[in-house]
Design an enzyme around this catalytic site. Structure first.
Site, mmCIF file in Angstrom:
data_model
loop_
_atom_site.group_PDB
_atom_site.id
_atom_site.type_symbol
_atom_site.label_atom_id
_atom_site.label_comp_id
_atom_site.label_asym_id
_atom_site.label_seq_id
_atom_site.Cartn_x
_atom_site.Cartn_y
_atom_site.Cartn_z
ATOM 1 N N ARG A 116 43.845 16.512 -15.477
ATOM 2 C CA ARG A 116 42.432 16.670 -15.851
ATOM 3 C C ARG A 116 42.253 17.501 -17.124
ATOM 4 O O ARG A 116 41.261 17.333 -17.829
ATOM 5 C CB ARG A 116 41.666 17.351 -14.710
ATOM 6 C CG ARG A 116 41.597 16.536 -13.414
ATOM 7 C CD ARG A 116 40.892 17.339 -12.331
ATOM 8 N NE ARG A 116 40.843 16.650 -11.059
ATOM 9 C CZ ARG A 116 39.874 15.818 -10.679
ATOM 10 N NH1 ARG A 116 38.870 15.582 -11.507
ATOM 11 N NH2 ARG A 116 39.897 15.241 -9.495
ATOM 12 N N LYS A 225 53.750 15.399 0.720
ATOM 13 C CA LYS A 225 53.209 15.918 1.970
ATOM 14 C C LYS A 225 52.184 17.003 1.642
ATOM 15 O O LYS A 225 52.216 17.559 0.536
ATOM 16 C CB LYS A 225 54.347 16.448 2.849
ATOM 17 C CG LYS A 225 54.868 17.826 2.462
ATOM 18 C CD LYS A 225 55.833 18.338 3.494
ATOM 19 C CE LYS A 225 56.214 19.783 3.213
ATOM 20 N NZ LYS A 225 55.166 20.755 3.487
ATOM 21 N N HIS A 255 60.833 16.626 1.177
ATOM 22 C CA HIS A 255 61.979 17.052 0.371
ATOM 23 C C HIS A 255 63.162 17.495 1.227
ATOM 24 O O HIS A 255 64.300 17.501 0.749
ATOM 25 C CB HIS A 255 61.569 18.157 -0.600
ATOM 26 C CG HIS A 255 61.294 19.484 0.041
ATOM 27 N ND1 HIS A 255 60.057 19.840 0.521
ATOM 28 C CD2 HIS A 255 62.104 20.531 0.287
ATOM 29 C CE1 HIS A 255 60.117 21.053 1.021
ATOM 30 N NE2 HIS A 255 61.349 21.502 0.898
ATOM 31 N N LYS A 259 67.952 17.021 0.955
ATOM 32 C CA LYS A 259 68.967 18.073 0.903
ATOM 33 C C LYS A 259 70.333 17.496 1.259
ATOM 34 O O LYS A 259 70.467 16.650 2.136
ATOM 35 C CB LYS A 259 68.593 19.213 1.851
ATOM 36 C CG LYS A 259 67.361 19.986 1.389
ATOM 37 C CD LYS A 259 67.069 21.150 2.303
ATOM 38 C CE LYS A 259 65.843 21.927 1.815
ATOM 39 N NZ LYS A 259 66.064 22.587 0.514
ATOM 40 N N GLU A 293 62.181 31.334 6.999
ATOM 41 C CA GLU A 293 61.868 31.735 5.628
ATOM 42 C C GLU A 293 61.589 33.230 5.608
ATOM 43 O O GLU A 293 60.862 33.742 6.468
ATOM 44 C CB GLU A 293 60.646 30.970 5.110
ATOM 45 C CG GLU A 293 60.854 29.477 4.993
ATOM 46 C CD GLU A 293 59.625 28.786 4.435
ATOM 47 O OE1 GLU A 293 59.606 28.490 3.227
ATOM 48 O OE2 GLU A 293 58.687 28.549 5.208
ATOM 49 N N ASP A 312 52.628 22.555 8.447
ATOM 50 C CA ASP A 312 53.417 22.710 7.229
ATOM 51 C C ASP A 312 54.897 22.400 7.443
ATOM 52 O O ASP A 312 55.551 21.871 6.550
ATOM 53 C CB ASP A 312 53.263 24.142 6.704
ATOM 54 C CG ASP A 312 53.870 24.335 5.331
ATOM 55 O OD1 ASP A 312 53.740 23.421 4.490
ATOM 56 O OD2 ASP A 312 54.497 25.377 5.087
ATOM 57 N N HIS A 317 59.318 18.678 8.516
ATOM 58 C CA HIS A 317 60.714 19.106 8.391
ATOM 59 C C HIS A 317 61.429 19.157 9.742
ATOM 60 O O HIS A 317 62.507 18.568 9.916
ATOM 61 C CB HIS A 317 60.796 20.489 7.740
ATOM 62 C CG HIS A 317 60.175 20.567 6.380
ATOM 63 N ND1 HIS A 317 60.005 19.459 5.582
ATOM 64 C CD2 HIS A 317 59.683 21.627 5.682
ATOM 65 C CE1 HIS A 317 59.430 19.845 4.448
ATOM 66 N NE2 HIS A 317 59.235 21.125 4.485
ATOM 67 N N LYS A 416 57.483 32.300 8.901
ATOM 68 C CA LYS A 416 57.433 33.044 7.647
ATOM 69 C C LYS A 416 57.777 34.512 7.913
ATOM 70 O O LYS A 416 57.588 35.026 9.015
ATOM 71 C CB LYS A 416 56.030 32.958 7.039
ATOM 72 C CG LYS A 416 55.580 31.559 6.638
ATOM 73 C CD LYS A 416 56.173 31.139 5.327
ATOM 74 C CE LYS A 416 55.507 29.869 4.803
ATOM 75 N NZ LYS A 416 56.131 29.418 3.535
#
Length: 565
Positions: A116, A225, A255, A259, A293, A312, A317, A416
Site C-alpha cells: 500500500r 497462517k 513453516h 524444517k 519458546e 497460534d 504446528h 511462551k
C-alpha cells in the site's frame, strides 16, 4: 562465494540455460548409436532407472552424496502481497535471497513486491538490503549476488480493495512476462493480514490472474497462517478461495513443515526397516510433543490477544507434528497420498467440550526471569488487556482412535516464556515385559527415541548397556545423531524449502483444505469449553518455568512425567 549472474535482462520467452558450477561433474553423453541398432541389456536397465553410465565421481563426504537439486524451478514471477510488512522482511525476502545466492532460482525470475505504501524501486531495494543485513541467514551479504538479485526486484503500489489497481497489476505482469521471459508463470504470496486473504483472492479472480494456459503459464497462491480463526471461518475462507483457484493451485503454508528434521521424520519412519515395526501401540507407551519458546509475544499484543497459544500453535504446528508421527505409510511419496494419511489421523482424534477440563490445561505467564533477565508478565505487555484471559500455554492429552494407536496417549504442550526454546518429539517405549536384571542394581530406563526439531536438529536413542567391569551393572546410555556434525552443511531455513517447493509445484509440505478443517474441529471444542466456563485464574505460571502445576498433574495422574528437555 556465489557465482555472478548475468545482469542483462532476457528479451525472449525461451528460458536461458541453467548455470552450472564448474566443480560439478556432469555425466558424459553417450556416443550416438547407429540407427536401428538395439540397446544392450545394461543400457535398457539404466534407462529404466533413469540413469546413464558415467565415470565415478570423487566423494569427500559420503553423507553429502546426492545433495543436489534435481531441477531449477521454471522462469516465474513471485508476486508478494504485503511486501512492506514484517513477515516479508524477516522471512520471505531473506529466503528468496538465499535461494538466489545458491543458484536455486531460475535466471528469468522477478520479485514483484506489492504494498500500500508508495515506493520507487530503488528506495524499496534499499530497505530490502537493510532487512537482509539484519535477517539474512548468511552474513555478510554477497555483493555480487545482492546486485543481481536487486535487479530482479520491482515494486507496485496497490490498494488491495481497488479493482482498478488489480487491472494495473495485470498489465504490469503481462509486461514483465514479455520483457523478462517469465512465460506467464505466477506465484502469488499472501503475506498480509488474514482479514485480507479473501479479498485479494477475489480480486485476482476478477482480473483473470488465476487462469492457467494449456501452452504453459501456471498460477499458484501461497496463503500464510492463520487460516481462519475457528472451524466456521476456515470453511468460509476455503469456499472463497475455491471459487477462484483449484485446490491443486492452493498452498497453505505452515513453516514448521519446512524444517529439516520434520521433513526427515518421514524418511526416518518409512526409509528404515528397523523402526516402523516398533511404531505402534504394542511397543509405544506414550508420545510427548513439546513446542517451547523462551520469548514473549514480541510487541504483537493485539495479534496475540485474538489468537492465543491454541490458535497460534496447537491448531497448526502441534497437530501437524502429531499427524506426521501417527500417520500410516502413504501409498506413494506424493502430495495427496501424504495428506490423505495425515487427515485420517486428525479425524481419529475426538474431543468434546466435556472432555476439556480433564484433558486440556491452559496457562498465562506472569512476571519472572528468563535466561537471567527479568521479564514482565503477559498482562503487562504492550497492547494487552490488563485483565486478559488469553492463554500463552496449552497442554493436552490426545487419544487417536485407530488400529495403530488405540490406548496410546499423545501428550502435547506449547508455551511462551518457558525456560528455553526447544521443539522435540519423544517416543517413550514400554518397559521390558520381564525385568531380568532387577536384582543386579538399578534397572535401566525404558527405551526412548527423541527427535529434536529445533535447535540442534537431530535424533537421540536411549537404551540399556552394561558398564565395563567384573560386575553386572546396567545403565542407560544414548546414541545421538546431529545434522550439523553428520553432514557438515547448514540446513536451509524452512521458508527457503517451502518457497522452492511452491515454485516447483510440490504441495507435499503444505496443508490441504480438509486438513485445515479437521484441525479446527479438534481445537474448536477446547475454545468453546473455555468461553462457556468460568474465568481462569491468570497468571498461573511464572515466566522462566515449564508452565502451570496443572500441566504436570495432567500427565502425572497417568503415572508418567514430562521429559526434561
Amino acid at each position: 562465494m556465489a557465482t555472478t549472474r548475468a545482469t542483462t535482462k532476457v528479451k525472449t520467452k525461451e528460458p536461458a540455460p541453467v548455470e552450472v558450477s564448474p566443480d560439478e561433474n556432469i555425466p558424459a553423453r553417450p556416443d550416438p548409436r547407429p540407427k536401428g541398432e538395439p540397446p544392450t541389456i545394461k543400457e535398457l536397465r539404466l534407462a529404466r532407472e533413469g540413469k546413464r553410465a558415467s565415470r565415478a565421481k570423487p566423494v569427500t563426504n559420503v553423507l553429502r552424496e546426492g545433495l543436489r537439486l534435481e531441477r531449477v524451478p521454471d522462469p516465474s514471477i513471485l508476486v508478494l502481497f504485503g511486501a512492506t510488512g514484517d513477515l516479508a522482511h524477516r522471512k520471505v525476502i531473506p529466503a528468496l535471497y538465499q535461494l538466489w545466492r545458491t543458484n536455486l532460482l531460475p535466471h528469468e525470475f522477478v520479485l514483484l513486491a506489492v504494498g500500500r505504501r508508495p515506493y520507487a524501486d530503488e528506495a524499496f531495494r534499499a530497505e530490502i538490503r537493510t532487512s537482509l543485513e539484519q535477517f539474512s541467514r548468511v552474513k555478510p551479504l554477497d555483493e555480487d549476488a545482492w546486485r543481481s538479485f536487486a535487479e530482479r526486484i520491482t515494486y507496485e503500489r496497490l490498494d488491495f480493495d481497488d479493482p482498478k489497481g488489480f487491472d494495473t497489476l495485470t498489465a504490469r505482469l503481462e509486461k514483465i512476462d514479455e520483457e523478462d521471459g517469465t512465460r506467464g508463470d505466477h506465484l502469488y504470496y499472501l503475506a498480509t493480514q488474514p482479514s485480507q486473504f479473501a479479498g485479494i483472492v477475489a480480486q485476482l479472480g476478477r482480473a483473470g490472474l488465476d487462469h492457467e494456459h494449456h501452452d504453459g503459464g501456471w498460477r499458484r497462491v501461497v496463503i500464510e497462517k492463520p487460516f481462519g480463526h475457528d472451524l466456521e471461518s476456515a470453511k468460509r475462507l476455503n469456499r472463497e478461495v475455491g471459487k477462484v483457484f483449484r485446490e491443486s493451485q492452493v498452498y497453505r503454508i505452515d513453516h514448521y513443515l519446512g524444517k529439516e528434521t520434520v521433513r526427515n521424520l518421514l524418511v526416518f519412519r518409512f526409509g528404515n526397516g528397523i523402526f516402523e515395526p516398533l511404531w505402534n501401540r504394542r511397543y509405544v507407551d506414550h508420545v510427548q510433543i513439546t513446542v517451547a519458546e523462551s520469548i514473549g509475544i514480541e510487541n504483537r499484543g493485539a495479534f496475540y490477544e485474538q489468537t492465543g497459544a491454541s490458535r497460534d500453535v496447537l491448531q497448526n504446528h502441534l497437530l501437524q507434528l502429531v499427524s506426521l508421527v501417527a500417520m500410516e505409510p502413504p501409498a506413494t511419496f506424493e502430495a495427496n497420498a501424504l495428506r490423505d494419511e495425515k487427515v485420517k489421523v486428525l479425524r481419529a482424534i475426538e474431543i468434546t467440550p466435556e472432555d476439556v477440563p480433564h484433558n486440556v490445561v491452559r496457562g498465562q505467564y506472569g512476571p519472572g526471569w528468563v535466561a537471567a533477565t527479568q521479564v514482565p508478565g503477559y498482562r503487562e505487555e504492550p497492547d494487552v488487556d490488563t485483565g486478559s484471559e488469553t492463554e500463552t500455554f496449552v497442554a493436552a492429552r490426545l487419544m487417536i482412535d485407530d488400529w495403530r494407536w488405540s490406548g496410546v496417549p499423545f501428550y502435547v504442550r506449547t508455551g511462551k516464556r518457558l525456560p528455553k526454546r526447544s521443539t522435540e518429539i519423544a517416543i517413550q517405549y514400554r518397559e521390558v515385559p520381564h525385568r531380568l536384571f532387577k536384582d543386579e542394581g538399578v534397572e535401566p530406563d525404558p527405551n526412548l527415541l527423541a527427535i529434536r526439531i529445533q535447535p540442534d536438529e537431530g535424533i537421540m536413542l536411549r537404551f540399556g548397556a552394561k558398564v565395563p567391569g567384573l560386575g553386572l551393572d546396567v545403565r542407560s546410555v544414548t546414541m545421538d545423531f546431529t545434522y550439523g556434525s553428520a553432514f557438515n552443511v547448514d540446513s536451509p531455513d524452512a521458508y527457503e524449502t517451502l518457497i522452492l517447493d511452491a515454485l516447483q509445484g510440490d504441495a507435499s509440505l503444505f496443508t490441504r483444505a480438509d486438513e485445515v478443517e479437521e484441525a479446527w474441529s479438534i481445537v474448536d471444542p477446547i475454545i468453546e469449553s473455555w468461553t462457556s466456563g468460568q474465568a481462569p485464574d491468570f497468571p498461573n505460571y511464572d515466566a522462566g518455568t515449564w508452565g502451570p502445576p496443572e500441566a504436570d498433574a495432567l500427565i502425572e495422574r497417568d503415572g508418567r512425567r514430562w521429559r526434561r528437555i
